[in-house]
Design a protein around this motif. Sequence first.
Motif, PDB file in Angstrom:
ATOM      1  N   GLU A 154       0.818  -1.213   0.000  1.00 57.37           N
ATOM      2  CA  GLU A 154       0.000   0.000   0.000  1.00 57.37           C
ATOM      3  C   GLU A 154       0.854   1.266   0.000  1.00 57.37           C
ATOM      4  O   GLU A 154       0.339   2.372  -0.122  1.00 57.37           O
ATOM      5  CB  GLU A 154      -0.950   0.001   1.201  1.00 57.37           C
ATOM      6  N   SER A 158      -1.041  -6.435   2.817  1.00 51.94           N
ATOM      7  CA  SER A 158      -2.051  -6.816   1.817  1.00 51.94           C
ATOM      8  C   SER A 158      -1.470  -7.900   0.927  1.00 51.94           C
ATOM      9  O   SER A 158      -0.278  -7.873   0.612  1.00 51.94           O
ATOM     10  CB  SER A 158      -2.401  -5.592   0.975  1.00 51.94           C
ATOM     11  N   GLN A 188      -2.407  -8.292  -2.082  1.00 52.02           N
ATOM     12  CA  GLN A 188      -2.821  -7.911  -3.445  1.00 52.02           C
ATOM     13  C   GLN A 188      -1.762  -8.105  -4.523  1.00 52.02           C
ATOM     14  O   GLN A 188      -2.054  -8.658  -5.588  1.00 52.02           O
ATOM     15  CB  GLN A 188      -3.272  -6.452  -3.455  1.00 52.02           C
ATOM     16  N   ARG A 205      -1.018  -3.988  10.213  1.00 51.39           N
ATOM     17  CA  ARG A 205      -0.714  -2.571   9.994  1.00 51.39           C
ATOM     18  C   ARG A 205      -0.328  -1.910  11.304  1.00 51.39           C
ATOM     19  O   ARG A 205      -1.093  -1.923  12.266  1.00 51.39           O
ATOM     20  CB  ARG A 205      -1.898  -1.860   9.359  1.00 51.39           C
ATOM     21  N   GLU A 230      -0.394   0.999  12.229  1.00 52.00           N
ATOM     22  CA  GLU A 230      -0.877   2.380  12.304  1.00 52.00           C
ATOM     23  C   GLU A 230      -1.374   2.601  13.725  1.00 52.00           C
ATOM     24  O   GLU A 230      -2.062   1.762  14.291  1.00 52.00           O
ATOM     25  CB  GLU A 230      -1.968   2.667  11.268  1.00 52.00           C
ATOM     26  N   LEU A 275      -7.675  -2.353  13.691  1.00 50.98           N
ATOM     27  CA  LEU A 275      -6.889  -3.373  14.374  1.00 50.98           C
ATOM     28  C   LEU A 275      -5.487  -3.354  13.782  1.00 50.98           C
ATOM     29  O   LEU A 275      -5.307  -2.970  12.616  1.00 50.98           O
ATOM     30  CB  LEU A 275      -7.492  -4.760  14.140  1.00 50.98           C
ATOM     31  N   MET A 299      -8.291 -10.032   5.833  1.00 49.66           N
ATOM     32  CA  MET A 299      -8.783  -9.365   4.625  1.00 49.66           C
ATOM     33  C   MET A 299      -9.071 -10.402   3.543  1.00 49.66           C
ATOM     34  O   MET A 299      -8.368 -11.406   3.435  1.00 49.66           O
ATOM     35  CB  MET A 299      -7.760  -8.328   4.131  1.00 49.66           C
ATOM     36  N   GLU A 304      -9.308 -10.633  -0.456  1.00 52.36           N
ATOM     37  CA  GLU A 304      -8.904  -9.850  -1.625  1.00 52.36           C
ATOM     38  C   GLU A 304      -9.082 -10.635  -2.923  1.00 52.36           C
ATOM     39  O   GLU A 304      -8.196 -11.385  -3.321  1.00 52.36           O
ATOM     40  CB  GLU A 304      -7.442  -9.403  -1.471  1.00 52.36           C
ATOM     41  N   GLU A 347     -15.723   3.133   5.422  1.00 51.26           N
ATOM     42  CA  GLU A 347     -15.085   2.294   4.393  1.00 51.26           C
ATOM     43  C   GLU A 347     -15.030   0.829   4.822  1.00 51.26           C
ATOM     44  O   GLU A 347     -14.420   0.483   5.820  1.00 51.26           O
ATOM     45  CB  GLU A 347     -13.659   2.799   4.141  1.00 51.26           C
ATOM     46  N   ILE A 348     -15.649  -0.014   4.008  1.00 55.36           N
ATOM     47  CA  ILE A 348     -15.639  -1.449   4.305  1.00 55.36           C
ATOM     48  C   ILE A 348     -14.795  -2.193   3.273  1.00 55.36           C
ATOM     49  O   ILE A 348     -14.195  -3.227   3.558  1.00 55.36           O
ATOM     50  CB  ILE A 348     -17.095  -1.990   4.404  1.00 55.36           C
ATOM     51  N   ILE A 349     -14.751  -1.610   2.049  1.00 57.72           N
ATOM     52  CA  ILE A 349     -13.947  -2.176   0.968  1.00 57.72           C
ATOM     53  C   ILE A 349     -13.093  -1.071   0.354  1.00 57.72           C
ATOM     54  O   ILE A 349     -13.560   0.061   0.187  1.00 57.72           O
ATOM     55  CB  ILE A 349     -14.861  -2.786  -0.136  1.00 57.72           C
ATOM     56  N   GLY A 350     -11.842  -1.427   0.027  1.00 59.68           N
ATOM     57  CA  GLY A 350     -10.996  -0.547  -0.786  1.00 59.68           C
ATOM     58  C   GLY A 350     -10.488  -1.352  -1.953  1.00 59.68           C
ATOM     59  O   GLY A 350     -10.096  -2.511  -1.770  1.00 59.68           O
ATOM     60  N   ARG A 356      -6.455  -1.927 -11.886  1.00 59.91           N
ATOM     61  CA  ARG A 356      -4.997  -1.812 -11.754  1.00 59.91           C
ATOM     62  C   ARG A 356      -4.397  -1.225 -13.033  1.00 59.91           C
ATOM     63  O   ARG A 356      -4.913  -1.458 -14.133  1.00 59.91           O
ATOM     64  CB  ARG A 356      -4.365  -3.170 -11.493  1.00 59.91           C
ATOM     65  N   GLY A 359     -10.307  -5.234  -1.617  1.00 62.18           N
ATOM     66  CA  GLY A 359     -10.077  -5.874  -0.317  1.00 62.18           C
ATOM     67  C   GLY A 359     -11.231  -5.561   0.616  1.00 62.18           C
ATOM     68  O   GLY A 359     -11.567  -4.397   0.829  1.00 62.18           O
ATOM     69  N   GLY A 365     -12.388  -5.700   4.401  1.00 63.05           N
ATOM     70  CA  GLY A 365     -11.914  -5.869   5.779  1.00 63.05           C
ATOM     71  C   GLY A 365     -12.887  -6.777   6.515  1.00 63.05           C
ATOM     72  O   GLY A 365     -14.037  -6.408   6.734  1.00 63.05           O
TER      73      GLY A 365
HETATM   74  O1  4AD Z   1      -8.224   0.100   1.599  1.00 60.39           O
HETATM   75  P1  4AD Z   1      -7.173  -0.899   1.937  1.00 60.39           P
HETATM   76  O2  4AD Z   1      -5.916  -0.405   2.567  1.00 60.39           O
HETATM   77  O3  4AD Z   1      -6.882  -1.667   0.586  1.00 60.39           O
HETATM   78  C1  4AD Z   1      -5.914  -2.589   0.352  1.00 60.39           C
HETATM   79  O4  4AD Z   1      -5.186  -3.075   1.195  1.00 60.39           O
HETATM   80  C2  4AD Z   1      -5.913  -3.101  -1.063  1.00 60.39           C
HETATM   81  N1  4AD Z   1      -4.606  -3.753  -1.314  1.00 60.39           N
HETATM   82  C3  4AD Z   1      -7.067  -4.026  -1.288  1.00 60.39           C
HETATM   83  C4  4AD Z   1      -7.133  -4.552  -2.702  1.00 60.39           C
HETATM   84  O5  4AD Z   1      -7.427  -3.800  -3.604  1.00 60.39           O
HETATM   85  N2  4AD Z   1      -6.877  -5.818  -2.910  1.00 60.39           N
HETATM   86  O6  4AD Z   1      -7.779  -2.015   2.908  1.00 60.39           O
HETATM   87  C5  4AD Z   1      -8.910  -2.765   2.501  1.00 60.39           C
HETATM   88  C6  4AD Z   1      -9.921  -2.851   3.618  1.00 60.39           C
HETATM   89  C7  4AD Z   1     -10.474  -1.522   4.096  1.00 60.39           C
HETATM   90  O7  4AD Z   1     -11.507  -1.069   3.259  1.00 60.39           O
HETATM   91  C8  4AD Z   1     -10.956  -1.868   5.489  1.00 60.39           C
HETATM   92  O8  4AD Z   1     -12.212  -2.515   5.436  1.00 60.39           O
HETATM   93  C9  4AD Z   1      -9.938  -2.888   5.941  1.00 60.39           C
HETATM   94  O9  4AD Z   1      -9.323  -3.408   4.792  1.00 60.39           O
HETATM   95  N3  4AD Z   1      -8.916  -2.287   6.815  1.00 60.39           N
HETATM   96  C10 4AD Z   1      -8.857  -2.466   8.144  1.00 60.39           C
HETATM   97  N4  4AD Z   1      -9.632  -3.172   8.979  1.00 60.39           N
HETATM   98  C11 4AD Z   1      -9.307  -3.170  10.290  1.00 60.39           C
HETATM   99  N5  4AD Z   1      -8.253  -2.519  10.798  1.00 60.39           N
HETATM  100  C12 4AD Z   1      -7.426  -1.798  10.008  1.00 60.39           C
HETATM  101  N6  4AD Z   1      -6.365  -1.181  10.520  1.00 60.39           N
HETATM  102  C13 4AD Z   1      -7.723  -1.751   8.610  1.00 60.39           C
HETATM  103  N7  4AD Z   1      -7.142  -1.152   7.540  1.00 60.39           N
HETATM  104  C14 4AD Z   1      -7.877  -1.500   6.473  1.00 60.39           C
END
Ligand code: 4AD
Length: 464
Positions: free
Chosen positions: A169, A209, A211, A232, A234, A242, A247, A249, A387-390, A394, A433, A435
């Motif tokens: 990411e 990820s 991905q 993560r 963060e 968390l 995840m 994907e 946000e539930i999906i990102g 590509r 992805g 979550g």
């Molecule tokens: O939006 P994110 O960062 O997307 C990706 O990681 C892409 N590589 C996905 C892809 O295109 N294959 O994370 C995807 C989802 C978020 O929308 C959220 O639902 C969840 O992962 N997420 C978390 N859930 C819990 N705790 C965290 N710290 C999260 N960070 C992201």
Amino acid sequence: MKYKRNFVKDLLKSSKVDLDINVKGWVRTKRGNKQVAFVALNDGSTINNIQIVIDVANFNEELIRDITTGASLSVNGKLVKSMGKGQNIEILANEVEIYGTADPETYPLQKKGHTLEFLREIAHLRFRTNTFGAIFRIRHAMSFAIHKYFNDRNFYYLHTPIVTGSDAEGAGEMFRVTNLDMMNPPKTDEGKIDYSKDFFGKETNLTVSGQLEGELGATALSNIYTFGPTFRAENSNTPRHLAEFWMIEPEMAFYDIHDNMDLAEDFLKFLISYALENCKDDIEFLNKMYDKELIERLNFIVENKFERISYTEAIEVLEKAGQKFEFPVKWGYDLQSEHERYLVEKHYKKPVMVTDYPAIIKAFYMKQNDDGKTVRALDVLFPRIGEIIGGSQREEIYDKLKGKINEMGIPEEEMWWYLETRKFGTVPHSGFGLGFERFILFVTGMSNIRDVIPFPRTPKNAEF
Ligand code: 4AD
Ligand code: MG
């Protein structure tokens, strides 16, 4: 004759009575009088308990005394129609064996309700409550439904690595993996830590990820999905973050952003329908105890089309909202949780899929639009969650992807394998992805992400 062990769930559904059976489980409550004791036994197979009727005269006093909340039992007896109110069937006990007692003075889960905060401190025992039994049965059912959904649609489950050398990411929120001596690490001539001496001969971290490796699979198998833990570092202490989360994907060759959105919507609706059909008792319990609108909300998602808008449209809606937000609303700035929830809960009043975000706030791999400013990103926003999906379409054009990698200062030599998929037989492709815990939050109506994963990992907390 041998008594066969039955699960409570199956017994409660059984239409046959007068059978000799065995059940095993944990005592939820005991009540009664000098003649008869009624024990509510639960074995985790369902939120419902089975009633054991014990004729006190036939058992020794000590045994009856030791049957307290939390004790574990094996009961041989006869399954009969119940005379009492509140249950159709019950078991008349012939033999009762106690595996383990639970001292009422010290066993923390007595009959009274406990706060979720308290139960988090005893996460090793919280499985034994109705609430956490329900949540983790639903979590299981959703895992199963995810595999079923993809298996039935020609997607292959791909196991991507947990230890990686790349930051998919590009957000730099990684946990390092090393076995160097922390007190005395090897140094280079410039005095930096010499990772060439580390276990893998390079810097490695826990994956954020799957991905990038998923894309490698999709450019041969057509459709793949991953479903694994991601990490993560963060420092976000919120009810939706968390440090270790799961995840899902999917990654699809020959899919553009619209195909991607269609799949995301269909997938989410499938899972929610599956939960409504297969987790009825547990969802009804959570609806009653925690969230009176849960079932209504789940049905609403299944029955209504998601809204599809661009980031630019989202900004226009937010600018006209006539509402004061904590974070600025401005083209080029990322949407914050408060903005996402305004769009979903106040404006559109349904799930919203937002596409075409400014390139500067999104990851390097997203397909660049012709306007030179935006990329084919996709975020799915849900009520209560944000946000539930990102995901995204590509970038499949070699030169554009390489340009972006250089522009963002990502070491090209570390991405050679990723770039080669664009050099040989490249195809348009997309993925996203989900979550898993954010999704389970939504399905269970719970409000803290720490309550939908068995052992949450958050800043300053890795107990159990
Ligand atoms: O939006 P994110 O960062 O997307 C990706 O990681 C892409 N590589 C996905 C892809 O295109 N294959 O994370 C995807 C989802 C978020 O929308 C959220 O639902 C969840 O992962 N997420 C978390 N859930 C819990 N705790 C965290 N710290 C999260 N960070 C992201
Ligand atoms: Mg995201």
